[in-house]
Design a protein around this motif. Sequence first.
Motif, PDB file in Angstrom:
ATOM      1  N   LEU A 155       0.789  -1.228   0.000  1.00  0.00           N
ATOM      2  CA  LEU A 155       0.000   0.000   0.000  1.00  0.00           C
ATOM      3  C   LEU A 155       0.825   1.284   0.000  1.00  0.00           C
ATOM      4  CD1 LEU A 155      -2.864  -0.961   2.479  1.00  0.00           C
ATOM      5  CD2 LEU A 155      -2.920  -0.940  -0.007  1.00  0.00           C
ATOM      6  N   SER A 205      -1.089   4.641   4.837  1.00  0.00           N
ATOM      7  CA  SER A 205      -1.346   3.201   4.794  1.00  0.00           C
ATOM      8  C   SER A 205      -0.738   2.465   5.983  1.00  0.00           C
ATOM      9  CB  SER A 205      -0.810   2.602   3.490  1.00  0.00           C
ATOM     10  OG  SER A 205       0.574   2.855   3.357  1.00  0.00           O
ATOM     11  N   GLU A 230      -7.803   2.285   2.130  1.00  0.00           N
ATOM     12  CA  GLU A 230      -6.712   1.344   2.409  1.00  0.00           C
ATOM     13  C   GLU A 230      -7.211   0.134   3.197  1.00  0.00           C
ATOM     14  OE1 GLU A 230      -4.448   4.195   4.440  1.00  0.00           O
ATOM     15  OE2 GLU A 230      -3.879   5.269   2.612  1.00  0.00           O
TER      16      GLU A 230
END
Length: 313
Positions: free
Chosen positions: A118, A126, A263
């Motif tokens: 991420l 993230s 996320e």
Amino acid sequence: MNISRLFAALIPIFFVLILGYVAGRRHTFNSEQASGFSKLALGFALPATLFVNMTDIPKNLLLQQSGLVVALFISHIGLFLLALFAMEQIPSLKGTPAAIYALMLSSSAAPVFGIQVLRPLLGETSAGTVSLVALSIDFVIPLAIIFLEMNSAPGSSALNQDSPIAMGIKNGLKSPLLWAPVLGILSVLVGIHVPTEVSSSLSMIGSATAGVAVFTVGLILAAHAFRFSRAVVLGTIGRITIQTALLFALLRWMHISGPFAREALVCASFPMATVVVLFAAKYKTLEDETASILLLSTTSLFVTVPVTLFMSS
């Protein structure tokens, strides 16, 4: 969605995964050494990373995530209990297999793959999201231990110190993966400044998280024969879709949006948590099936990440 950035984020993961698999097939490391790698990643490196990540989140930004935390707990703990009840209704899955499959559906490998995947795609927030997801998962694992122990020792008394319930709670509270992010959250809320020397020291051991954890996944996969069956296919599809769909519905219903929510949704679509394979081996149930689901769900990252990002955009 920038495909080149996606491949740039995923290729290192699969390189280290294959490296671990080859090392396992060549018996470069035995089972005890593989277990040691797992303890290093999950007992030391990852908790250090989670703590530092949580302390890096501004207090006002963290306070805004209360709704997301509720959604994450429902999509992890709630899904585990619901899946366990549903699996218990199937005679062939009743008992230990039901608990293993319920854990598979309700826990992802976000703590292992999350930051590595991420951060290049979605930025620095993230890391905090992965910490919140890891915290949710680590409330599920003690529950799973309770039910697994109840099935392996049905005569235990809940009042006994070594009862399944006591064992589940004890294992949960002992886990650094549980209290490391909690301590990080408390330090932010209380306003405790973590000295640079402390965060730098923890970051050094934490930097080993991704490489060691993914390498260990490769070793685990090498120790089991791949079994392509109906249960493996359905289990893989269930792992990458059910929790994602539940969290997506919760986020829409609760009107939660923003980078943290996006996320978290990607994390829900991640492969099965490696701890499921470890529990399957410990309780001698579904060992080849869970390892096969781990492999198949990991290869699906190339599909699940872009699809989930598109859903949440």
